[in-house]
Design a protein around this motif. Structure first.
Motif, PDB file in Angstrom:
ATOM      1  N   ASN A   1      35.743   9.666  27.547  1.00  0.00           N
ATOM      2  CA  ASN A   1      34.814   9.313  28.618  1.00  0.00           C
ATOM      3  C   ASN A   1      34.772   7.795  28.831  1.00  0.00           C
ATOM      4  OD1 ASN A   1      32.625  10.369  30.444  1.00  0.00           O
ATOM      5  ND2 ASN A   1      31.474   8.828  29.295  1.00  0.00           N
ATOM      6  N   LYS A   2      34.619   7.038  27.739  1.00  0.00           N
ATOM      7  CA  LYS A   2      34.563   5.574  27.855  1.00  0.00           C
ATOM      8  C   LYS A   2      35.887   5.002  28.349  1.00  0.00           C
ATOM      9  CE  LYS A   2      30.884   4.714  24.569  1.00  0.00           C
ATOM     10  NZ  LYS A   2      30.460   4.093  23.331  1.00  0.00           N
ATOM     11  N   THR A   3      36.984   5.605  27.929  1.00  0.00           N
ATOM     12  CA  THR A   3      38.303   5.157  28.369  1.00  0.00           C
ATOM     13  C   THR A   3      38.460   5.353  29.870  1.00  0.00           C
ATOM     14  OG1 THR A   3      39.252   5.688  26.216  1.00  0.00           O
ATOM     15  CG2 THR A   3      40.789   5.463  28.042  1.00  0.00           C
ATOM     16  N   ILE A   4      38.066   6.509  30.365  1.00  0.00           N
ATOM     17  CA  ILE A   4      38.181   6.792  31.801  1.00  0.00           C
ATOM     18  C   ILE A   4      37.263   5.878  32.604  1.00  0.00           C
ATOM     19  CG2 ILE A   4      37.749   8.528  33.589  1.00  0.00           C
ATOM     20  CD1 ILE A   4      38.762  10.634  31.541  1.00  0.00           C
ATOM     21  N   ILE A   5      36.055   5.637  32.124  1.00  0.00           N
ATOM     22  CA  ILE A   5      35.133   4.725  32.827  1.00  0.00           C
ATOM     23  C   ILE A   5      35.732   3.320  32.881  1.00  0.00           C
ATOM     24  CG2 ILE A   5      32.889   3.558  32.673  1.00  0.00           C
ATOM     25  CD1 ILE A   5      31.739   6.264  31.713  1.00  0.00           C
ATOM     26  N   ALA A   6      36.319   2.854  31.771  1.00  0.00           N
ATOM     27  CA  ALA A   6      36.944   1.526  31.759  1.00  0.00           C
ATOM     28  C   ALA A   6      38.107   1.465  32.745  1.00  0.00           C
ATOM     29  CB  ALA A   6      37.423   1.192  30.351  1.00  0.00           C
ATOM     30  N   LEU A   7      38.900   2.511  32.821  1.00  0.00           N
ATOM     31  CA  LEU A   7      40.011   2.557  33.774  1.00  0.00           C
ATOM     32  C   LEU A   7      39.509   2.530  35.216  1.00  0.00           C
ATOM     33  CD1 LEU A   7      42.297   5.185  32.012  1.00  0.00           C
ATOM     34  CD2 LEU A   7      42.845   2.773  32.409  1.00  0.00           C
ATOM     35  N   LEU A   8      38.435   3.260  35.485  1.00  0.00           N
ATOM     36  CA  LEU A   8      37.848   3.264  36.827  1.00  0.00           C
ATOM     37  C   LEU A   8      37.279   1.892  37.188  1.00  0.00           C
ATOM     38  CD1 LEU A   8      36.085   6.743  36.823  1.00  0.00           C
ATOM     39  CD2 LEU A   8      38.046   6.063  38.231  1.00  0.00           C
ATOM     40  N   GLU A   9      36.592   1.258  36.235  1.00  0.00           N
ATOM     41  CA  GLU A   9      36.039  -0.080  36.478  1.00  0.00           C
ATOM     42  C   GLU A   9      37.154  -1.072  36.810  1.00  0.00           C
ATOM     43  OE1 GLU A   9      32.037  -0.070  33.687  1.00  0.00           O
ATOM     44  OE2 GLU A   9      33.938  -0.729  32.810  1.00  0.00           O
ATOM     45  N   LYS A  10      38.224  -0.989  36.058  1.00  0.00           N
ATOM     46  CA  LYS A  10      39.352  -1.892  36.297  1.00  0.00           C
ATOM     47  C   LYS A  10      39.981  -1.621  37.667  1.00  0.00           C
ATOM     48  CE  LYS A  10      43.645  -3.523  34.247  1.00  0.00           C
ATOM     49  NZ  LYS A  10      44.601  -3.377  33.153  1.00  0.00           N
ATOM     50  N   ALA A  11      40.212  -0.358  37.978  1.00  0.00           N
ATOM     51  CA  ALA A  11      40.832   0.020  39.254  1.00  0.00           C
ATOM     52  C   ALA A  11      39.966  -0.371  40.451  1.00  0.00           C
ATOM     53  CB  ALA A  11      41.105   1.524  39.275  1.00  0.00           C
ATOM     54  N   LEU A  12      38.654  -0.353  40.268  1.00  0.00           N
ATOM     55  CA  LEU A  12      37.737  -0.676  41.356  1.00  0.00           C
ATOM     56  C   LEU A  12      37.373  -2.161  41.398  1.00  0.00           C
ATOM     57  CD1 LEU A  12      35.408   2.434  41.005  1.00  0.00           C
ATOM     58  CD2 LEU A  12      37.082   2.005  42.820  1.00  0.00           C
ATOM     59  N   GLY A  13      37.932  -2.935  40.479  1.00  0.00           N
ATOM     60  CA  GLY A  13      37.674  -4.368  40.458  1.00  0.00           C
ATOM     61  C   GLY A  13      36.306  -4.729  39.918  1.00  0.00           C
ATOM     62  N   LEU A  14      35.715  -3.846  39.139  1.00  0.00           N
ATOM     63  CA  LEU A  14      34.378  -4.091  38.593  1.00  0.00           C
ATOM     64  C   LEU A  14      34.400  -4.708  37.201  1.00  0.00           C
ATOM     65  CD1 LEU A  14      32.699  -0.726  39.650  1.00  0.00           C
ATOM     66  CD2 LEU A  14      32.573  -2.940  40.813  1.00  0.00           C
ATOM     67  N   ARG A  15      35.526  -4.625  36.542  1.00  0.00           N
ATOM     68  CA  ARG A  15      35.618  -5.148  35.178  1.00  0.00           C
ATOM     69  C   ARG A  15      35.844  -6.648  35.226  1.00  0.00           C
ATOM     70  NH1 ARG A  15      39.406  -2.690  30.569  1.00  0.00           N
ATOM     71  NH2 ARG A  15      37.634  -1.340  30.273  1.00  0.00           N
ATOM     72  N   ASP A  16      35.177  -7.347  34.328  1.00  0.00           N
ATOM     73  CA  ASP A  16      35.316  -8.802  34.233  1.00  0.00           C
ATOM     74  C   ASP A  16      36.690  -9.132  33.665  1.00  0.00           C
ATOM     75  OD1 ASP A  16      34.942 -11.536  33.993  1.00  0.00           O
ATOM     76  OD2 ASP A  16      33.832 -11.370  32.115  1.00  0.00           O
TER      77      ASP A  16
END
Length: 83
Positions: free
Chosen positions: A29-44
């Motif tokens: 779950n955390k891995t998929i959320i991190a991938l989504l954040e990165k893909a959406l440009g939300l990750r720092d």
């Protein structure tokens, strides 16, 4: 927080996510959320580098020697131009 159910995940994506989560010691779950954040440009990405440092040291010895041999001509000084 909301939940999302994802169906018909291709096998190759499922395997890659599971491998990634195991390597990072995170839940799927955390891995998929991190991938989504990165893909959406939300990750720092503050430590994102904009240089060629990730390529440094990627040549093996023979490639390095070939490069030095092929660029040796640039080390010669043309005396006529510099006089």
């Amino acid at each position: 927080m909301r939940q999302i159910t994802l169906r018909q995940v291709p096998e190759n994506i499922d395997i890659l996510i599971r491998v990634m989560s195991k390597k990072q010691n995170k839940s799927i779950n955390k891995t998929i959320i991190a991938l989504l954040e990165k893909a959406l440009g939300l990750r720092d990405n503050s430590n994102k580098k904009r240089d060629l440092s990730k390529l440094a040291g990627t040549w093996d010895k023979s490639q390095s020697e070939e490069f030095i041999k092929n660029t040796a001509m640039f080390d010669k000084i043309d005396r006529e131009i510099w006089e």
